[in-house]
Design a protein around this motif. Structure first.
Motif, PDB file in Angstrom:
ATOM      1  N   PRO A 103       0.827  -1.210   0.000  1.00 12.32           N
ATOM      2  CA  PRO A 103       0.000   0.000   0.000  1.00 12.32           C
ATOM      3  C   PRO A 103       0.856   1.252   0.000  1.00 12.32           C
ATOM      4  CG  PRO A 103       0.089  -0.940   2.190  1.00 12.32           C
ATOM      5  CD  PRO A 103       0.794  -1.914   1.287  1.00 12.32           C
ATOM      6  N   ASP A 104       0.293   2.338  -0.539  1.00 12.35           N
ATOM      7  CA  ASP A 104       1.018   3.607  -0.553  1.00 12.35           C
ATOM      8  C   ASP A 104       0.831   4.369   0.758  1.00 12.35           C
ATOM      9  OD1 ASP A 104      -1.580   4.496  -0.732  1.00 12.35           O
ATOM     10  OD2 ASP A 104      -1.384   5.342  -2.740  1.00 12.35           O
ATOM     11  N   THR A 105       0.279   3.689   1.762  1.00 10.82           N
ATOM     12  CA  THR A 105       0.049   4.309   3.072  1.00 10.82           C
ATOM     13  C   THR A 105       1.189   4.037   4.048  1.00 10.82           C
ATOM     14  OG1 THR A 105      -1.290   2.356   3.598  1.00 10.82           O
ATOM     15  CG2 THR A 105      -2.457   4.343   2.905  1.00 10.82           C
ATOM     16  N   VAL A 106       2.273   3.401   3.587  1.00  8.52           N
ATOM     17  CA  VAL A 106       3.436   3.188   4.430  1.00  8.52           C
ATOM     18  C   VAL A 106       4.554   4.112   3.974  1.00  8.52           C
ATOM     19  CG1 VAL A 106       2.800   0.791   4.856  1.00  8.52           C
ATOM     20  CG2 VAL A 106       4.395   1.321   2.994  1.00  8.52           C
ATOM     21  N   SER A 107       5.566   4.270   4.801  1.00 12.23           N
ATOM     22  CA  SER A 107       6.669   5.157   4.459  1.00 12.23           C
ATOM     23  C   SER A 107       7.468   4.604   3.282  1.00 12.23           C
ATOM     24  CB  SER A 107       7.590   5.355   5.655  1.00 12.23           C
ATOM     25  OG  SER A 107       8.306   4.170   5.946  1.00 12.23           O
ATOM     26  N   GLY A 123      16.046   2.547  11.109  1.00 10.93           N
ATOM     27  CA  GLY A 123      16.154   3.446   9.968  1.00 10.93           C
ATOM     28  C   GLY A 123      14.867   3.685   9.217  1.00 10.93           C
ATOM     29  N   VAL A 124      13.726   3.221   9.738  1.00 16.88           N
ATOM     30  CA  VAL A 124      12.449   3.512   9.089  1.00 16.88           C
ATOM     31  C   VAL A 124      11.564   4.286  10.063  1.00 16.88           C
ATOM     32  CG1 VAL A 124      12.613   1.466   7.617  1.00 16.88           C
ATOM     33  CG2 VAL A 124      11.355   1.320   9.756  1.00 16.88           C
ATOM     34  N   PRO A 125      10.728   5.187   9.561  1.00 18.85           N
ATOM     35  CA  PRO A 125       9.908   6.018  10.451  1.00 18.85           C
ATOM     36  C   PRO A 125       9.006   5.212  11.375  1.00 18.85           C
ATOM     37  CG  PRO A 125       9.901   6.924   8.227  1.00 18.85           C
ATOM     38  CD  PRO A 125      10.585   5.583   8.150  1.00 18.85           C
ATOM     39  N   GLU A 126       8.496   4.072  10.897  1.00 22.90           N
ATOM     40  CA  GLU A 126       7.597   3.271  11.719  1.00 22.90           C
ATOM     41  C   GLU A 126       8.290   2.775  12.994  1.00 22.90           C
ATOM     42  OE1 GLU A 126       5.815   3.097   7.578  1.00 22.90           O
ATOM     43  OE2 GLU A 126       7.822   3.194   8.451  1.00 22.90           O
ATOM     44  N   GLN A 129      -0.975  -0.462  19.854  1.00 23.43           N
ATOM     45  CA  GLN A 129      -0.600   0.241  18.629  1.00 23.43           C
ATOM     46  C   GLN A 129      -0.404  -0.787  17.519  1.00 23.43           C
ATOM     47  OE1 GLN A 129       3.109   2.409  18.646  1.00 23.43           O
ATOM     48  NE2 GLN A 129       4.147   0.985  20.004  1.00 23.43           N
ATOM     49  N   VAL A 130      -1.089  -0.572  16.394  1.00 20.78           N
ATOM     50  CA  VAL A 130      -1.034  -1.486  15.257  1.00 20.78           C
ATOM     51  C   VAL A 130      -0.601  -0.687  14.036  1.00 20.78           C
ATOM     52  CG1 VAL A 130      -2.327  -3.091  13.807  1.00 20.78           C
ATOM     53  CG2 VAL A 130      -2.862  -2.923  16.243  1.00 20.78           C
ATOM     54  N   PHE A 131       0.450  -1.144  13.363  1.00 18.59           N
ATOM     55  CA  PHE A 131       1.016  -0.415  12.241  1.00 18.59           C
ATOM     56  C   PHE A 131       0.562  -0.975  10.903  1.00 18.59           C
ATOM     57  CE2 PHE A 131       3.671   1.014  15.643  1.00 18.59           C
ATOM     58  CZ  PHE A 131       3.994   2.325  15.294  1.00 18.59           C
ATOM     59  N   GLU A 170      17.034  -5.756  19.934  1.00 20.64           N
ATOM     60  CA  GLU A 170      15.883  -4.915  20.286  1.00 20.64           C
ATOM     61  C   GLU A 170      16.218  -4.019  21.474  1.00 20.64           C
ATOM     62  OE1 GLU A 170      11.131  -5.324  21.474  1.00 20.64           O
ATOM     63  OE2 GLU A 170      12.439  -7.092  21.516  1.00 20.64           O
ATOM     64  N   GLY A 171      16.945  -4.563  22.444  1.00 17.79           N
ATOM     65  CA  GLY A 171      17.370  -3.761  23.585  1.00 17.79           C
ATOM     66  C   GLY A 171      18.285  -2.636  23.170  1.00 17.79           C
ATOM     67  N   MET A 172      19.153  -2.892  22.178  1.00 15.42           N
ATOM     68  CA  MET A 172      20.039  -1.843  21.674  1.00 15.42           C
ATOM     69  C   MET A 172      19.243  -0.719  21.015  1.00 15.42           C
ATOM     70  SD  MET A 172      22.943  -4.267  19.942  1.00 15.42           S
ATOM     71  CE  MET A 172      23.538  -5.740  20.770  1.00 15.42           C
ATOM     72  N   ILE A 173      18.221  -1.097  20.241  1.00 17.26           N
ATOM     73  CA  ILE A 173      17.398  -0.078  19.585  1.00 17.26           C
ATOM     74  C   ILE A 173      16.683   0.780  20.620  1.00 17.26           C
ATOM     75  CG2 ILE A 173      15.428   0.283  18.049  1.00 17.26           C
ATOM     76  CD1 ILE A 173      16.249  -2.294  16.591  1.00 17.26           C
ATOM     77  N   MET A 174      16.113   0.154  21.639  1.00 13.98           N
ATOM     78  CA  MET A 174      15.438   0.907  22.695  1.00 13.98           C
ATOM     79  C   MET A 174      16.404   1.859  23.396  1.00 13.98           C
ATOM     80  SD  MET A 174      12.775   1.662  24.543  1.00 13.98           S
ATOM     81  CE  MET A 174      11.486   0.401  24.584  1.00 13.98           C
ATOM     82  N   SER A 175      17.585   1.364  23.718  1.00 16.56           N
ATOM     83  CA  SER A 175      18.565   2.188  24.412  1.00 16.56           C
ATOM     84  C   SER A 175      19.049   3.332  23.530  1.00 16.56           C
ATOM     85  CB  SER A 175      19.751   1.320  24.846  1.00 16.56           C
ATOM     86  OG  SER A 175      20.705   2.078  25.549  1.00 16.56           O
ATOM     87  N   GLY A 176      19.368   3.014  22.266  1.00 14.31           N
ATOM     88  CA  GLY A 176      19.899   4.034  21.374  1.00 14.31           C
ATOM     89  C   GLY A 176      18.904   5.102  20.992  1.00 14.31           C
ATOM     90  N   LEU A 177      17.656   4.703  20.739  1.00 11.31           N
ATOM     91  CA  LEU A 177      16.639   5.673  20.324  1.00 11.31           C
ATOM     92  C   LEU A 177      16.071   6.463  21.488  1.00 11.31           C
ATOM     93  CD1 LEU A 177      14.515   3.750  17.640  1.00 11.31           C
ATOM     94  CD2 LEU A 177      16.385   5.364  17.264  1.00 11.31           C
ATOM     95  N   GLU A 178      15.923   5.812  22.642  1.00 16.29           N
ATOM     96  CA  GLU A 178      15.180   6.452  23.734  1.00 16.29           C
ATOM     97  C   GLU A 178      16.005   6.722  24.990  1.00 16.29           C
ATOM     98  OE1 GLU A 178      12.376   7.709  23.146  1.00 16.29           O
ATOM     99  OE2 GLU A 178      12.030   6.752  21.201  1.00 16.29           O
TER     100      GLU A 178
END
Length: 375
Positions: free
Chosen positions: A68-72, A354-357, A340-342, A167-175
């Motif tokens: 779909p064109d509704t995703v980034s 690296g993706v907005p979602e 939350q459902v994407f 996943e823990g690295m992403i949480m730590s790095g982003l937040e």
């Protein structure tokens, strides 16, 4: 089954349960993913079945499934990628499962992910259990003194070692959280309740050092199911609970029930179908225990008194029903719970960096933790 290591986009999608692909991996995914052929005519409804379908069963015609064109723009190649290679490679024996786990522990993209996120990762042992201590480049003022415990995914059988801490690295790095990722024991050598025992041991040790009101627990897929199982066991044993939890697309029903297990079969390009390795991982993990035991399949448990929860899934997720059912059960038990459902997201694809979602998903989880974790 073959133990040859898959390459390119296929491996990136299989890694989603533990870590995720880098930008280079996403580019490879786009390059390796052929464009869906445009239909030359409108889809033709399936011919009537030669024998009547079971009562209540609807026959669905084959059809193209466009992105779909509704995703980034960044997420679109991931949505449109082919089914994950090896999804239906089911090891025939314990040796095969060990080989598959060892294969999943190798991720050449991991150093680049760590560098991009700017996190430090230190191997440690807590309560006799191997863990990874993950620290961000900087901890925001409101999150100082807070600790998150992470439980990795992988069907309880994949992603041992550092790769599982992605996943823990992403949480730590982003937040900006201090995260402790638990490298729990797994089948075939250590089936249920080894993973739960390890998670509880680490939780007890961490909550003895830090006020649990300043702590949260999170994890995706099997890690999400293990998060909820840990809450049930800790509550029943009188152990202090965290201020909030974030089970992502949690595997809470190992019996395979749930509408999306059928509706999203072959729509989800990560797990694909319960007829693949993930379905075979359920009895391997349970090791003879009743699959409806709440500590194996938490959706069959009593959720009263559990911490506030935020759950994450996607419209193409094979475990969307697991997520929805867990959310409804939390709400019915009087537990504050957010869902939350994407759009167009298959299983655990909110772990793609690296993706907005992904940025949005982790931002929502962090905002939820901000509401519930004491400063």
């Amino acid at each position: 089954m073959t133990t040859t290591r898959p390459t390119g986009s296929a491996l990136s999608r299989r890694r989603l349960l533990g870590t995720a692909a880098t930008a280079a991996g996403l580019a490879a995914a786009a390059a390796c993913s052929p464009a869906a052929p445009a239909p030359t005519a409108p889809p033709v409804p399936a011919s009537p079945s030669p024998s009547p379908a079971p009562s209540g069963t609807r026959m669905v015609p084959a059809r193209p499934l466009p992105t779909p064109d509704t995703v980034s723009t960044e997420f679109a190649p991931i949505v449109g990628a082919p089914l994950a290679a090896g999804w239906n490679d089911v090891p025939p024996d314990a040796t095969g499962w060990r080989a598959l786990a060892a294969q999943s522990a190798v991720d050449p993209d991991l150093p680049a992910l760590i560098a991009k996120l700017g996190v430090s990762v230190k191997k440690d042992v807590i309560a006799g259990v191997p863990v990874f201590q993950i620290s961000p480049p900087q901890v925001p003022a409101q999150r100082r003194g807070q600790v998150l415990m992470h439980l990795h995914g992988g069907g309880y059988v994949l992603y041992p070692g550092e790769v599982g801490a992605g996943e823990g690295m992403i949480m730590s790095g982003l937040e900006g959280y201090e995260v402790v990722s638990v490298d729990y024991r797994m089948p075939p050598d250590h089936p249920f309740p080894a993973a739960l025992d390890d998670a509880l041991a680490v939780w007890k040790a961490l909550s003895a050092q830090t006020d649990p009101r300043r702590m949260g627990v999170f994890g995706a897929s099997a890690g999400g199911g293990l998060t909820l199982a840990l809450m049930l066991r800790a509550r029943d044993e009188g152990v202090a609970l965290p201020a909030a939890i974030a089970p992502g697309t949690p595997w809470v029903d190992l019996t395979g029930d749930g509408d999306s297990r059928n509706a999203n079969e072959f729509v989800d390009n990560v797990l694909v179908s319960d007829t693949g390795w993930v379905g075979a991982a359920a009895p391997l993990y349970a090791a003879g225990h009743d699959l409806r035991d709440p500590l194996v399949s938490p959706v069959f448990g009593d959720f009263r008194g559990l911490p506030p929860a935020i759950l994450t899934s996607g419209t193409r997720d094979l475990l969307l029903s697991d997520t929805v059912r867990a959310h409804r059960k939390l709400r019915q038990a009087g537990v504050p719970a957010t869902l939350q459902v994407f759009e167009a997201m298959s299983h655990a694809q909110f772990l793609e960096p690296g993706v907005p979602e992904t940025t949005e998903a982790f931002g929502e989880i962090a905002a939820f933790f901000d509401q519930h974790l004491g400063g």
